[in-house]
Motif scaffolding. Structure first.
Motif, mmCIF file in Angstrom:
data_model
loop_
_atom_site.group_PDB
_atom_site.id
_atom_site.type_symbol
_atom_site.label_atom_id
_atom_site.label_comp_id
_atom_site.label_asym_id
_atom_site.label_seq_id
_atom_site.Cartn_x
_atom_site.Cartn_y
_atom_site.Cartn_z
ATOM 1 N N LYS A 54 1.138 -1.071 0.551
ATOM 2 C CA LYS A 54 -0.156 0.033 0.355
ATOM 3 C C LYS A 54 0.948 1.692 0.224
ATOM 4 C CE LYS A 54 -3.648 -2.194 2.264
ATOM 5 N NZ LYS A 54 -4.975 -1.724 3.158
ATOM 6 N N LYS A 84 2.268 1.641 -3.395
ATOM 7 C CA LYS A 84 0.998 1.995 -4.116
ATOM 8 C C LYS A 84 0.998 3.884 -3.985
ATOM 9 C CE LYS A 84 -3.326 1.571 -6.131
ATOM 10 N NZ LYS A 84 -5.298 0.944 -5.530
ATOM 11 N N TYR A 135 3.158 0.088 -10.770
ATOM 12 C CA TYR A 135 1.883 1.048 -10.278
ATOM 13 C C TYR A 135 1.022 -0.624 -10.733
ATOM 14 C CZ TYR A 135 -3.027 2.217 -10.748
ATOM 15 O OH TYR A 135 -4.271 2.341 -10.544
ATOM 16 N N HIS A 136 1.020 -0.980 -12.154
ATOM 17 C CA HIS A 136 -0.450 -2.248 -12.171
ATOM 18 C C HIS A 136 0.324 -3.477 -11.604
ATOM 19 C CE1 HIS A 136 -2.583 -0.286 -15.502
ATOM 20 N NE2 HIS A 136 -1.205 0.258 -15.992
ATOM 21 N N THR A 162 -1.157 -2.678 -8.178
ATOM 22 C CA THR A 162 -2.409 -2.864 -7.722
ATOM 23 C C THR A 162 -3.325 -4.211 -8.162
ATOM 24 O OG1 THR A 162 -2.714 -0.491 -8.962
ATOM 25 C CG2 THR A 162 -4.450 -1.866 -9.187
ATOM 26 N N SER A 168 -4.853 -6.872 -5.285
ATOM 27 C CA SER A 168 -6.516 -6.975 -5.360
ATOM 28 C C SER A 168 -7.007 -8.144 -4.192
ATOM 29 C CB SER A 168 -6.645 -6.980 -6.886
ATOM 30 O OG SER A 168 -5.950 -8.128 -7.434
#
Length: 67
Positions: free
Chosen positions: A18, A21, A58-59, A62, A66
């Motif tokens: 986190k 991110k 970023y991807h 993420t 998820s």
């Protein structure tokens, strides 16, 4: 002599992911004005190597966060 590191696995906590991110989103926001604008720019395939690294991270983060 140090041991080879090619077989090491790094485990990240959810809090570390986190935080990473947040850092990446902040960098993208500073560079493009907002995360939304950054992602639109990514869709245009008009970015440099540093920006590509940020998009990739970023991807990845993420995805790892998820459910």
């Amino acid at each position: 002599m140090s041991a080879p590191t090619n077989n090491l696995v790094r485990v990240f906590t959810e809090d570390e992911l986190k935080a990473r991110k947040t850092d990446v989103v902040d960098k993208l926001t500073r560079r493009f004005g907002s995360l939304e604008r950054a992602l639109e720019r990514e869709e245009d395939w008009d970015y440099d190597e540093d920006e590509a690294t940020l998009f990739s991270e970023y991807h990845a983060v993420t995805f790892l966060l998820s459910d």
